[in-house]
Scaffold this motif. Sequence first.
Motif, PDB file in Angstrom:
ATOM      1  N   ARG A 143     -34.545  28.716  -3.744  1.00 46.66           N
ATOM      2  CA  ARG A 143     -33.599  27.765  -4.344  1.00 46.66           C
ATOM      3  C   ARG A 143     -33.468  27.945  -5.850  1.00 46.66           C
ATOM      4  O   ARG A 143     -32.361  28.054  -6.389  1.00 46.66           O
ATOM      5  CB  ARG A 143     -34.016  26.324  -4.038  1.00 46.66           C
ATOM      6  CG  ARG A 143     -33.022  25.295  -4.585  1.00 46.66           C
ATOM      7  CD  ARG A 143     -33.592  23.893  -4.569  1.00 46.66           C
ATOM      8  NE  ARG A 143     -34.745  23.750  -5.442  1.00 46.66           N
ATOM      9  CZ  ARG A 143     -34.655  23.565  -6.775  1.00 46.66           C
ATOM     10  NH1 ARG A 143     -33.476  23.523  -7.364  1.00 46.66           N
ATOM     11  NH2 ARG A 143     -35.748  23.437  -7.496  1.00 46.66           N
ATOM     12  N   MET A 147     -29.893  29.179  -7.211  1.00 49.18           N
ATOM     13  CA  MET A 147     -29.089  28.100  -7.793  1.00 49.18           C
ATOM     14  C   MET A 147     -29.202  28.031  -9.321  1.00 49.18           C
ATOM     15  O   MET A 147     -28.228  27.718  -9.992  1.00 49.18           O
ATOM     16  CB  MET A 147     -29.509  26.743  -7.215  1.00 49.18           C
ATOM     17  CG  MET A 147     -29.747  26.722  -5.726  1.00 49.18           C
ATOM     18  SD  MET A 147     -28.328  27.306  -4.793  1.00 49.18           S
ATOM     19  CE  MET A 147     -29.131  27.751  -3.259  1.00 49.18           C
ATOM     20  N   HIS A 151     -27.213  31.157 -11.862  1.00 47.84           N
ATOM     21  CA  HIS A 151     -26.107  30.253 -12.207  1.00 47.84           C
ATOM     22  C   HIS A 151     -25.035  31.021 -12.989  1.00 47.84           C
ATOM     23  O   HIS A 151     -25.324  31.659 -13.994  1.00 47.84           O
ATOM     24  CB  HIS A 151     -26.633  29.094 -13.054  1.00 47.84           C
ATOM     25  CG  HIS A 151     -25.569  28.117 -13.458  1.00 47.84           C
ATOM     26  ND1 HIS A 151     -24.848  27.392 -12.534  1.00 47.84           N
ATOM     27  CD2 HIS A 151     -25.090  27.754 -14.680  1.00 47.84           C
ATOM     28  CE1 HIS A 151     -23.987  26.615 -13.173  1.00 47.84           C
ATOM     29  NE2 HIS A 151     -24.105  26.830 -14.470  1.00 47.84           N
ATOM     30  N   SER A 159     -19.193  25.554  -2.529  1.00 56.15           N
ATOM     31  CA  SER A 159     -20.040  24.529  -3.150  1.00 56.15           C
ATOM     32  C   SER A 159     -19.364  23.950  -4.385  1.00 56.15           C
ATOM     33  O   SER A 159     -19.392  22.732  -4.613  1.00 56.15           O
ATOM     34  CB  SER A 159     -21.394  25.128  -3.538  1.00 56.15           C
ATOM     35  OG  SER A 159     -22.104  25.564  -2.406  1.00 56.15           O
ATOM     36  N   SER A 442     -27.891  26.601   1.646  1.00 59.46           N
ATOM     37  CA  SER A 442     -27.705  27.087   0.275  1.00 59.46           C
ATOM     38  C   SER A 442     -26.510  26.410  -0.381  1.00 59.46           C
ATOM     39  O   SER A 442     -26.551  26.072  -1.573  1.00 59.46           O
ATOM     40  CB  SER A 442     -27.536  28.611   0.267  1.00 59.46           C
ATOM     41  OG  SER A 442     -26.305  28.998   0.835  1.00 59.46           O
ATOM     42  N   LYS A 446     -26.676  24.009  -3.693  1.00 57.28           N
ATOM     43  CA  LYS A 446     -25.918  24.331  -4.906  1.00 57.28           C
ATOM     44  C   LYS A 446     -25.133  23.111  -5.396  1.00 57.28           C
ATOM     45  O   LYS A 446     -25.133  22.816  -6.601  1.00 57.28           O
ATOM     46  CB  LYS A 446     -24.962  25.500  -4.647  1.00 57.28           C
ATOM     47  CG  LYS A 446     -24.166  25.924  -5.889  1.00 57.28           C
ATOM     48  CD  LYS A 446     -25.073  26.440  -6.992  1.00 57.28           C
ATOM     49  CE  LYS A 446     -24.270  26.945  -8.191  1.00 57.28           C
ATOM     50  NZ  LYS A 446     -25.122  27.481  -9.263  1.00 57.28           N
TER      51      LYS A 446
END
Length: 652
Positions: A143, A147, A151, A159, A442, A446
């Motif tokens: 994660r 995320m 980024h 998302s 996922s 996000k």
Amino acid sequence: MSQKNKLSHDAYGGISGENYTPYISVKDALPELTIASIVVGCIFAAVFAAANVYLALKVGMTIAAIIPTSILGTALLYAFGRKSILESNMVAGIAGIGESLAGGIVFTLPAIVIWNGDITLLQIVTITILGGILGILFVIPLRKYLMVEEHGKLAFPESMAASEVLVNSTVGGTGLKSVITGLTGGGIYKFLSGGLLLWSESPTWMINMSQNGKSIFQSMFGVDALASLLGVGFIVGTEAALYMFAGGAIAYFGLIPLIKFFGDGAVNAVFPATVPIAEMTASAIRGEYIRYIGAGAVAAGGFISLGKSIPIIVKSMKAAFSGMKASGGDVKRTDKDLPMTWVIGGAALVFLLSWLLPITGIHPIGALLAVLFSFLFSVVSARICGIIGASNNPVSGMTIATLLFITGILKAIGVVGNRGMIMALLAGAIACVATAVAGGTSQALKTTFILGGTPKNIEIGLIMGLIVSAIAGGAAMLLLINIYGIGGEAGLPAPQATLMSMVVQGVMDAQLPWTLVLVGAAIGIAIEILGLPVLPVALGIYLPINLSVGILAGGIVRVIVDKKFKHDEEVKKEKVEKGILISSGLVAGDALIGILVAGLTGFGINEVVGVGPKLLPVLAESKEFALVMFLILTYLVYKYIISDKKKESKAN
């Protein structure tokens, strides 16, 4: 808490994930994991699971849930006086799990029925929960990397669209107007094309070049003229779309013509096809040969991606274990996940239950492989959703690769015949569900990162939604199979499950085209050596080129908007933001009306659906008309984005 009226530009990158300030401050604690959000989320998860089971059995595809339920969930919660955006995010995430696992169920388990076997609701639910648990848990160690550290590098288009919809549904204003405009336009376009069938959603042209009366080049080209793909393309930009298009070019302008050229003189069919290549269309060549090459490329990309991710995974696990030793006050709310003991314990438990439960009874080697491939393709699936979104996640390609290896290894250790096929399929089904659910997980994580939710709460909510939607999806599948059957004129086609049954049977009978799979793997390795991203190109080889072209159209609009306002950075940012909002609406409108059309079709209301070919057959059958309508939609979206006389005069 000071209420913001929109997402910041930083939500799309430009700064490191560590420095990003989420929509809801870390210091603010809004209602999130509540009875209301769990109940509403589970209801939507069950509905979307059942609806997508029908679609997957009928046409081999599913419809995204996270964006429609961002709207529907917010509206329903508001009706009961619940106004927390984090509750709405919880609802959307849980509903997305229902949609994700539907494909995992239907792409594999109906193969048992195709082999004239029996499957019970308890078996379906057990396999689904085992795979779904792995899909959720295996994303947790990744994660922070996917995320936070990635980024701005991984677009996570659906998302981000869901985040925009949630924010604008909550605060209203001009942002909401743009989302509603896109939703309305995308919905109308979908109903006219996919509902009334006034024009084709995927116009395709055959390419046949001749010299001296002899064909020298045969292939095909087209575009998936969908509002949702146009929106996704604008959100992700051109880079990912161009890589996918490059993969499509390899398949459609390289491999298909090459196979046709060398096989045109063959009198007999060339395995695995059952008819001579001379009699095959470009579409048939893609289905019989290119799909296996694409699956090999995706599998190679998966192994390469996993190899590159191992240091990150190890680092993440170390950090997670270190965090377990720290006091609760040392960890920010937005950094809290389920503990790593759950991840490791969950994987061990799934292995043991898959092996020891009489209802599954998978050979221990098969059970171990199910867990390993679940981990491998959960990593790949989560990353793919960061590139192109869950709606276009090639779960079937990764499942084919899984079944190839699991069936081959079980055969090598002597687990053969009908027993071996069933075991391989059940193990593959666990990995298939895990792969699909990992993509949905996922996406939910996000949006949670962007909005400022608590990952741990979302992960708990997803597990609850998984259990409810496993029961709803399994019951729907059994009901539909019992009513309509599989195959035959009246039966459900179940195209993906039919393909999986052929793969497993082909390996057991030594009738699988390993050459094609290995060629695909070699192409994937070559792409990596050239320094290009393997997965987007491999996806382009595996998926129809029409899909890549549809996404590329949206990316081109993004480029034109960027260039038009390149001399005024502030105005350019506002225009891109406006484009993302209307694109989010396009994706949502397409999905909502797609669900409506599927429902009308399911209930047999044919008076409403599919009247185009009866009323206007010339237009309905015209590929050129379909292309023109898509170009008109593209132009209208562009004009809406750049409109605003005050801003335009300032830019000029």
